[in-house]
Design an enzyme around this catalytic site. Structure first.
Site, PDB file in Angstrom:
ATOM      1  CB  VAL A 194      -0.960  -0.004   1.203  1.00  0.00           C
ATOM      2  CG1 VAL A 194      -1.721   1.320   1.289  1.00  0.00           C
ATOM      3  CG2 VAL A 194      -1.930  -1.169   1.104  1.00  0.00           C
ATOM      4  CG  PHE A 229     -11.211   0.877  -1.985  1.00  0.00           C
ATOM      5  CD1 PHE A 229     -11.955  -0.040  -1.270  1.00  0.00           C
ATOM      6  CD2 PHE A 229     -11.264   2.210  -1.605  1.00  0.00           C
ATOM      7  CE1 PHE A 229     -12.750   0.354  -0.203  1.00  0.00           C
ATOM      8  CE2 PHE A 229     -12.057   2.625  -0.545  1.00  0.00           C
ATOM      9  CZ  PHE A 229     -12.803   1.690   0.156  1.00  0.00           C
ATOM     10  CG  LEU A 230      -4.458   0.352  -3.981  1.00  0.00           C
ATOM     11  CD1 LEU A 230      -3.004   0.580  -3.590  1.00  0.00           C
ATOM     12  CD2 LEU A 230      -4.865   1.242  -5.141  1.00  0.00           C
ATOM     13  CE  LYS A 231      -9.128  -4.786  -9.849  1.00  0.00           C
ATOM     14  NZ  LYS A 231      -9.621  -3.382  -9.792  1.00  0.00           N
ATOM     15  CG  ASN A 276     -11.350  -5.954   1.077  1.00  0.00           C
ATOM     16  OD1 ASN A 276     -11.515  -5.602  -0.085  1.00  0.00           O
ATOM     17  ND2 ASN A 276     -10.243  -5.683   1.742  1.00  0.00           N
ATOM     18  CG  PHE A 316     -15.166 -10.401  -7.002  1.00  0.00           C
ATOM     19  CD1 PHE A 316     -14.024 -10.792  -6.332  1.00  0.00           C
ATOM     20  CD2 PHE A 316     -15.198  -9.150  -7.589  1.00  0.00           C
ATOM     21  CE1 PHE A 316     -12.928  -9.943  -6.236  1.00  0.00           C
ATOM     22  CE2 PHE A 316     -14.110  -8.291  -7.507  1.00  0.00           C
ATOM     23  CZ  PHE A 316     -12.979  -8.693  -6.826  1.00  0.00           C
ATOM     24  CB  CYS A 357      -7.156  -7.695   1.140  1.00  0.00           C
ATOM     25  SG  CYS A 357      -5.882  -6.451   0.817  1.00  0.00           S
ATOM     26  CE  LYS A 410      -5.302 -10.376  -8.183  1.00  0.00           C
ATOM     27  NZ  LYS A 410      -6.050  -9.109  -7.996  1.00  0.00           N
ATOM     28  NE  ARG A 423       0.932 -10.792   1.943  1.00  0.00           N
ATOM     29  CZ  ARG A 423       0.941  -9.465   2.017  1.00  0.00           C
ATOM     30  NH1 ARG A 423       0.997  -8.871   3.200  1.00  0.00           N
ATOM     31  NH2 ARG A 423       0.880  -8.735   0.910  1.00  0.00           N
TER      32      ARG A 423
END
Length: 445
Positions: free
Chosen positions: A11, A155-157, A215, A256, A267, A328, A335
């Site tokens: 972040v 709000f970061l992917k 989230n 999603f 997250c 991903k 993690r």
């Protein structure tokens, strides 16, 4: 503006770099001297597409600097972002020791008005605690300096963080002071020129809650669809057709609702646990959130269940290839990754594994047990097809783009007779797999 960003993890580094890209002067602070020295030499602690070039460019232009000294960084700064880790405790609660330690040091050196921004994901009420700690230090120094504390959750992917920051869906600012709100509006003005409605101002506690709920909502969609996929397994229904059928409803959408072998990362698992823990603090039973977490934990064992249903519970003498280790695509983050659960299950059952990931190999070497490598139970290979040499089956765990359209003829030649594909992300059409000579298992199909 002159900005201080404390924390050079995911972040903090993305935040500081993107603000510098927009012309602000940013100093990023971290207590890890080695990390800071590496950043000065453009060696990043994380993998994020495009971030290394952006860091190098802004550092060369003197808009982005790195230091281990917070007092040094604070000189002339207008806004202080706290972007340090909030790891989960054993009970799922967020550990705020690093956030409060930064707040305390800010209080020890603050000498003029400033806005202190909680950028880390923190429980409701954290801004109050940050404010109290800073005020305590100011009182101890006999300083009557004014300051405000703001909640500005990220709000970061991972894998798309730069685009998410530069072109945000929304910017949430939780603040009680008009002065602080005006400064945050000015800071984010370049990000909201096309739509001022993107900046949403609300109460501090509202903003803190918004991040957790966002989230948790996305995690709920994933777990719901995974549960539907498990039901489809038993009812001879292809979940992919169901997904298309419901996703075409504008009230639901396609985001999603892709079945898979569970969510991971830094997250969703942490924030769902933290929201459950917060519920307990307020004597509320979060039945749905507990179910979301329980389904996801169970889903990480989905592929292993398929594998043992096909081969039996003992896998001695079996070798499996694994495509994907990161939780991903687009990141090296492992993690809470489903791959780690599957690796443990396979190795405990006696199997050997040959694994490949486009970017997470070094992280895997650091995070996975040394003994797996030493005795040959796990081999990390240099190419995706090397993972298939003389294996009984392939487990696809992470849907990286290079895995979407592989050379199936080459795969069949490399694998042992009667090859099997366990597709944890539903990347391949079952009918094509059957025609190509593979036994195929997807998620809910």
């Amino acid at each position: 503006m002159n900005l201080t960003v404390v924390g050079t993890g995911y972040v903090g580094l993305v935040t500081g770099t993107c603000f510098a890209e927009m012309g602000h002067n940013v100093t990023c602070v971290d207590v890890d001297n080695r990390k800071i020295e590496n950043l000065k030499n453009n060696i990043l602690p994380i993998y994020e597409p495009g971030l290394d070039a952006m860091v190098a460019n802004n550092a060369a232009e003197k808009r982005l600097d790195f230091t281990t000294s917070l007092p040094e960084a604070m000189q002339g700064s207008d806004i202080y972002f706290i972007a340090v880790g909030t790891p989960p405790g054993e009970d799922g609660s967020a550990d705020l020791q690093y956030v409060l330690a930064v707040a305390r040091e800010i209080g020890r050196h603050l000498d003029r008005y400033g806005v202190v921004v909680d950028k880390s994901t923190v429980p409701v009420g954290t801004a109050d605690r940050v404010r109290a700690v800073i005020q305590e230090e100011l009182d101890r120094r006999g300083m009557g300096v004014e300051f405000d504390v703001v909640s500005n959750p990220e709000f970061l992917k991972e894998g798309a963080a730069i685009n998410d920051f530069m072109k945000p869906d929304r910017i949430v600012v939780g603040a009680e002071s008009e002065r602080a709100i005006d400064m945050m509006r000015e800071l984010y003005a370049d990000f909201t020129r096309r739509s001022h409605e993107r900046l949403l101002v609300m109460g501090v506690r509202d903003a803190e809650m918004t991040k957790y709920v966002a989230n948790a909502m996305l995690a709920t969609k994933i777990s719901f669809m995974n549960e539907v996929a498990n039901l489809c397994d038993r009812m001879n229904v292809d979940v992919e057709n169901v997904r298309v059928g419901i996703g075409s409803d504008s009230r639901i959408g396609y985001s999603f609702i892709y079945p898979g072998c569970g969510y991971g990362g830094s997250c969703f698992p942490k924030d769902v646990k933290a929201l459950i823990r917060m519920s307990a603090d307020y004597d509320f039973h979060p039945q749905l959130l507990e179910a979301v977490e329980g389904r996801n934990d169970a889903q990480k064992g989905y592929l292993f269940g398929k594998i043992t249903a096909h081969y039996g519970p003992q896998l001695s003498g079996r070798t499996l290839g694994m495509w994907g280790l990161a939780f991903k695509p687009g990141t090296d983050d492992m993690r809470e990754a489903p791959s780690k659960v599957l690796l443990r299950q396979l190795i405990d059952a006696g199997a050997r594994v040959r694994a490949y990931d486009p970017v997470a190999m070094e992280v895997a070497r650091q995070e996975l047990p040394d003994e797996w490598f030493e005795d040959g139970r796990l081999t990390l290979v240099n190419h995706q097809y090397d993972a298939l040499e003389d294996v009984d089956a392939l487990a696809l765990v992470t849907e990286w783009k290079p895995f979407r359209h592989p050379d199936f003829d080459a795969m069949r030649r490399l694998m042992r007779p009667d090859p099997v594909i366990f597709d944890g992300r539903n990347q391949y059409p079952p009918e094509s797999m059957a025609a190509g000579g593979f036994v195929y298992y997807g998620v809910g199909r």
